[in-house]
Design a protein around this motif. Structure first.
Motif, PDB file in Angstrom:
ATOM      1  N   ALA A 177     -41.871 -27.933  49.492  1.00  0.00           N
ATOM      2  CA  ALA A 177     -42.282 -28.090  48.379  1.00  0.00           C
ATOM      3  C   ALA A 177     -41.267 -27.835  47.273  1.00  0.00           C
ATOM      4  O   ALA A 177     -41.232 -28.398  46.248  1.00  0.00           O
ATOM      5  CB  ALA A 177     -43.676 -27.120  48.028  1.00  0.00           C
ATOM      6  N   ILE A 178     -40.582 -26.720  47.280  1.00  0.00           N
ATOM      7  CA  ILE A 178     -39.420 -26.406  46.530  1.00  0.00           C
ATOM      8  C   ILE A 178     -38.619 -27.646  46.404  1.00  0.00           C
ATOM      9  O   ILE A 178     -38.100 -28.013  45.288  1.00  0.00           O
ATOM     10  CB  ILE A 178     -38.886 -25.115  46.753  1.00  0.00           C
ATOM     11  N   MET A 179     -38.030 -28.202  47.472  1.00  0.00           N
ATOM     12  CA  MET A 179     -37.230 -29.362  47.420  1.00  0.00           C
ATOM     13  C   MET A 179     -37.605 -30.427  46.633  1.00  0.00           C
ATOM     14  O   MET A 179     -36.706 -31.206  45.911  1.00  0.00           O
ATOM     15  CB  MET A 179     -36.736 -29.687  48.860  1.00  0.00           C
ATOM     16  N   GLN A 180     -38.838 -30.627  46.966  1.00  0.00           N
ATOM     17  CA  GLN A 180     -39.242 -32.119  46.098  1.00  0.00           C
ATOM     18  C   GLN A 180     -39.949 -31.940  44.791  1.00  0.00           C
ATOM     19  O   GLN A 180     -40.438 -32.835  44.097  1.00  0.00           O
ATOM     20  CB  GLN A 180     -40.411 -32.646  46.959  1.00  0.00           C
ATOM     21  N   THR A 181     -39.954 -30.599  44.243  1.00  0.00           N
ATOM     22  CA  THR A 181     -40.630 -30.344  43.107  1.00  0.00           C
ATOM     23  C   THR A 181     -39.542 -30.640  41.784  1.00  0.00           C
ATOM     24  O   THR A 181     -38.464 -30.445  41.716  1.00  0.00           O
ATOM     25  CB  THR A 181     -40.978 -28.758  42.825  1.00  0.00           C
ATOM     26  N   GLN A 182     -40.338 -31.298  40.801  1.00  0.00           N
ATOM     27  CA  GLN A 182     -39.539 -31.645  39.503  1.00  0.00           C
ATOM     28  C   GLN A 182     -39.825 -30.499  38.506  1.00  0.00           C
ATOM     29  O   GLN A 182     -41.112 -30.229  38.051  1.00  0.00           O
ATOM     30  CB  GLN A 182     -39.968 -33.050  38.964  1.00  0.00           C
ATOM     31  N   PRO A 183     -38.949 -30.096  37.841  1.00  0.00           N
ATOM     32  CA  PRO A 183     -39.359 -28.849  36.887  1.00  0.00           C
ATOM     33  C   PRO A 183     -40.232 -29.375  35.815  1.00  0.00           C
ATOM     34  O   PRO A 183     -40.444 -30.611  35.406  1.00  0.00           O
ATOM     35  CB  PRO A 183     -37.861 -28.519  36.190  1.00  0.00           C
ATOM     36  N   LEU A 184     -41.075 -28.538  35.410  1.00  0.00           N
ATOM     37  CA  LEU A 184     -42.285 -28.959  34.546  1.00  0.00           C
ATOM     38  C   LEU A 184     -41.957 -29.082  32.925  1.00  0.00           C
ATOM     39  O   LEU A 184     -42.329 -29.839  32.109  1.00  0.00           O
ATOM     40  CB  LEU A 184     -43.360 -27.708  34.280  1.00  0.00           C
ATOM     41  N   TYR A 185     -40.423 -28.676  32.975  1.00  0.00           N
ATOM     42  CA  TYR A 185     -39.857 -29.064  31.461  1.00  0.00           C
ATOM     43  C   TYR A 185     -38.809 -30.227  31.904  1.00  0.00           C
ATOM     44  O   TYR A 185     -38.039 -30.237  32.713  1.00  0.00           O
ATOM     45  CB  TYR A 185     -38.869 -27.837  31.216  1.00  0.00           C
ATOM     46  N   PRO A 186     -39.160 -31.162  30.880  1.00  0.00           N
ATOM     47  CA  PRO A 186     -38.603 -32.710  31.504  1.00  0.00           C
ATOM     48  C   PRO A 186     -36.925 -32.574  31.479  1.00  0.00           C
ATOM     49  O   PRO A 186     -36.271 -33.588  31.955  1.00  0.00           O
ATOM     50  CB  PRO A 186     -39.116 -33.626  30.312  1.00  0.00           C
ATOM     51  N   ASN A 187     -36.412 -31.824  30.496  1.00  0.00           N
ATOM     52  CA  ASN A 187     -34.853 -31.710  30.467  1.00  0.00           C
ATOM     53  C   ASN A 187     -34.332 -30.918  31.318  1.00  0.00           C
ATOM     54  O   ASN A 187     -33.099 -30.621  31.259  1.00  0.00           O
ATOM     55  CB  ASN A 187     -34.708 -31.397  28.989  1.00  0.00           C
ATOM     56  N   LEU A 188     -34.906 -30.202  32.223  1.00  0.00           N
ATOM     57  CA  LEU A 188     -34.253 -29.561  33.341  1.00  0.00           C
ATOM     58  C   LEU A 188     -34.416 -30.249  34.659  1.00  0.00           C
ATOM     59  O   LEU A 188     -34.884 -31.297  34.996  1.00  0.00           O
ATOM     60  CB  LEU A 188     -34.903 -28.054  33.656  1.00  0.00           C
ATOM     61  N   LYS A 189     -33.298 -29.872  35.565  1.00  0.00           N
ATOM     62  CA  LYS A 189     -33.285 -30.293  36.791  1.00  0.00           C
ATOM     63  C   LYS A 189     -33.327 -29.422  38.007  1.00  0.00           C
ATOM     64  O   LYS A 189     -33.023 -28.113  37.798  1.00  0.00           O
ATOM     65  CB  LYS A 189     -31.922 -31.055  37.004  1.00  0.00           C
ATOM     66  N   ASN A 190     -33.826 -29.654  38.980  1.00  0.00           N
ATOM     67  CA  ASN A 190     -34.094 -28.720  40.284  1.00  0.00           C
ATOM     68  C   ASN A 190     -32.588 -28.378  40.716  1.00  0.00           C
ATOM     69  O   ASN A 190     -32.199 -29.306  41.505  1.00  0.00           O
ATOM     70  CB  ASN A 190     -35.098 -29.338  41.305  1.00  0.00           C
ATOM     71  N   PRO A 191     -32.226 -27.396  40.892  1.00  0.00           N
ATOM     72  CA  PRO A 191     -30.896 -26.770  41.582  1.00  0.00           C
ATOM     73  C   PRO A 191     -30.851 -27.004  42.977  1.00  0.00           C
ATOM     74  O   PRO A 191     -30.047 -27.260  43.656  1.00  0.00           O
ATOM     75  CB  PRO A 191     -30.761 -25.472  41.070  1.00  0.00           C
ATOM     76  N   TYR A 192     -32.162 -27.079  43.558  1.00  0.00           N
ATOM     77  CA  TYR A 192     -32.205 -27.118  45.067  1.00  0.00           C
ATOM     78  C   TYR A 192     -33.059 -28.467  45.231  1.00  0.00           C
ATOM     79  O   TYR A 192     -34.163 -28.203  45.487  1.00  0.00           O
ATOM     80  CB  TYR A 192     -32.890 -25.916  45.464  1.00  0.00           C
ATOM     81  N   GLY A 193     -32.589 -29.742  44.808  1.00  0.00           N
ATOM     82  CA  GLY A 193     -33.361 -30.824  44.882  1.00  0.00           C
ATOM     83  C   GLY A 193     -33.788 -31.548  46.225  1.00  0.00           C
ATOM     84  O   GLY A 193     -33.381 -30.850  47.399  1.00  0.00           O
ATOM     85  N   ILE A 194     -34.045 -32.620  46.243  1.00  0.00           N
ATOM     86  CA  ILE A 194     -34.498 -33.564  47.101  1.00  0.00           C
ATOM     87  C   ILE A 194     -33.453 -33.966  48.235  1.00  0.00           C
ATOM     88  O   ILE A 194     -33.745 -34.025  49.372  1.00  0.00           O
ATOM     89  CB  ILE A 194     -35.367 -34.782  46.582  1.00  0.00           C
ATOM     90  N   ASP A 195     -32.323 -33.860  47.948  1.00  0.00           N
ATOM     91  CA  ASP A 195     -31.181 -34.044  48.836  1.00  0.00           C
ATOM     92  C   ASP A 195     -31.256 -33.061  49.903  1.00  0.00           C
ATOM     93  O   ASP A 195     -30.676 -33.221  50.826  1.00  0.00           O
ATOM     94  CB  ASP A 195     -29.570 -34.090  47.967  1.00  0.00           C
ATOM     95  N   ASN A 196     -31.527 -31.913  49.719  1.00  0.00           N
ATOM     96  CA  ASN A 196     -31.688 -30.862  50.560  1.00  0.00           C
ATOM     97  C   ASN A 196     -32.936 -31.188  51.575  1.00  0.00           C
ATOM     98  O   ASN A 196     -32.784 -30.587  52.928  1.00  0.00           O
ATOM     99  CB  ASN A 196     -32.181 -29.442  50.043  1.00  0.00           C
TER     100      ASN A 196
END
Length: 465
Positions: free
Chosen positions: A351-370
């Motif tokens: 769930a962490i890897m596929q989550t997009q931050p609730l603020y649109p101008n932010l990026k998940n540091p541990y994203g979907i590539d993991n």
């Protein structure tokens, strides 16, 4: 002898009597008419007097009414002026409050700007320090390699035994060198955390209130957007306030990570969608405090080696208790409870890897590539009894996000999974139909539905309310 009465006399008497009676009747009639006329005159006088009195009373009542109207008009005008005054007063009060808010906002913006500048300076100093540390670490590594080369002869037997173990593992294809390196990295970090924090009671006493707030925030966390942002903001402010004290700062980060994993073990076991609010919270914290993910991964790997994923094989001289402890079993925990708990932690990780931050101008540091890396690792390792459950959780939670991010490349990877577990499963996968039939059935159903529809369903609870 009396004189006889004549008829004429009798007629005269009768006539006079009639006249007398007529005069009497006329007189009475005249008196009656006069009485009636007098009574009518008296009635008219009384009526006139009554009308005069009623008119006077009416004029008095009308005057009283007019006076009352004037008093009411006066009171209404006073009340209206009071309302206007209160309305004007409220308007001025609102303007004053708005002015105060603007002043506070300007002050806050100025303070935030100063904090950002200070943070940028601090980050630059840390970058320079880290660069220096990396150089020192590189020199130390070079020195260590030289020392290991000198001791190679003495450790020949140990190296040979380790080589046999690694060769055995590679033959069985249940672990890779990269996973072993990551596992060792997190084990070392866990040891550092234990040595630094568990032996320092002053940290616990200094953070009593903060730990209470963290526990309360995690306990009341729901899948509501406003609630998640509110708790993440509280945690962020708490960490920023203690950032100057590195021991307290990292202690609180570790405490939050530990609490999140603990809740995953309990809440997500019963409902997979419960992982998403914790995932959103973790991602929001990571965007402001990148160190948090390292602590969280350390806690995840400690509780669940399948986050890497790391499989273990029981050694010849290893007892069952030691083997279960190595696999993170709890005391007296049966296999079904263990698998459910492992899947709950993996669900949080996915769930962490596929989550997009609730603020649109932010990026998940541990994203979907993991998630791509994790799924590829699961497919490259020899399947174990728990593998279908891990694949099911991973694809159910990250499948739609992987497809959205990688499109055709993701379809190729999903095709490999489909062929390996549905279309043309090898013998080692077919054996799982006997050892893990329920998990295989769930995985095959998910893969077949996704193959028919050309996509994976969006997991329940992915988007906060």
């Amino acid at each position: 002898m009396p004189k006889p009465v004549k008829q004429e006399d009798l007629d005269f008497v009768s006539c006079e009597n009639d006249r007398y009676e007529s005069e009497i009747f006329k007189w009475k009639n005249d008196r009656l008419v006069e009485a009636i006329i007098q009574e009518e005159l008296e009635f008219e006088k009384e009526t006139y007097k009554a009308k005069a009195i009623a008119h006077k009373k009416y004029e008095a009542a009308e005057q009283k009414r007019l006076n009352a109207d004037k008093e009411w008009q006066k009171y209404w005008e006073q009340l209206e002026r009071k309302r206007q005054f209160e309305s004007e007063q409220a308007r001025w009060r609102q303007m004053a409050e708005e002015y105060d808010r603007k002043i506070k906002a300007l002050k806050q913006a100025e303070e935030d700007r100063k904090k950002r500048e200070e943070e940028a300076k601090r980050q630059e100093i840390l970058r320079i320090q880290n660069k220096k540390l990396e150089q020192e670490a590189a020199l130390a590594e070079e020195k260590r390699k030289k020392e290991e080369a000198l001791k190679a002869a003495e450790n020949a037997k140990k190296v040979q035994d380790n080589a046999k173990t690694v060769a055995n593992d590679n033959t069985k294809n249940i672990v890779t060198d990269e996973i072993l390196k990551q596992e060792q990295l997190y084990r070392n970090m866990l040891k550092t955390i234990h040595d630094k924090f568990s032996k320092n009671p002053q940290l616990k006493s200094a953070t009593t209130e903060a730990r209470k707030n963290i526990t309360l925030g995690l306990n009341i966390l729901t899948n509501g957007r406003a609630e998640i942002i509110k708790i993440a903001t509280q945690f962020d402010a708490m960490l920023r306030n203690n950032k100057n004290n590195s021991d307290v700062y990292y202690f609180l980060i570790n405490y939050i990570a530990k609490g999140v994993v603990k809740h995953a073990e309990i809440d997500v076991v019963s409902k997979e969608s419960a992982a998403f609010p914790f995932a959103h919270l973790c991602v929001l914290i990571c965007t402001q405090h990148t160190e948090f993910m390292e602590f969280l991964m350390t806690r995840l790997v400690k509780k669940c080696p399948y986050v890497l994923p790391r499989y273990y094989s029981r050694q010849a001289n290893q007892s069952l208790e030691e083997y279960k402890k190595q696999m993170s079993y709890k005391p007296n925990e049966d296999e079904d409870a263990y698998v459910n708990r492992m899947c709950a932690i993996v669900a949080l990780y996915c769930a962490i890897m596929q989550t997009q931050p609730l603020y649109p101008n932010l990026k998940n540091p541990y994203g979907i590539d993991n998630a791509w890396t994790y799924l590829a690792r699961l497919m490259n390792l020899r399947p174990q009894k728990i593998t279908p459950s891990l694949l099911y959780i991973c694809l159910k939670i990250t499948g739609s996000s992987l497809l959205r991010a990688y499109n055709q490349h993701a379809l190729k990877l999903f095709s490999v999974v489909y062929k390996s577990y549905v279309q043309k499963p090898p013998l080692e996968v077919n054996s799982l139909l006997t050892s893990a039939p329920a998990a295989m059935s769930r995985l095959r159903t998910l893969l077949e539905d996704a193959s028919k529809k050309g996509q994976f369903p969006v997991p329940e609870g992915q988007t906060p309310d």
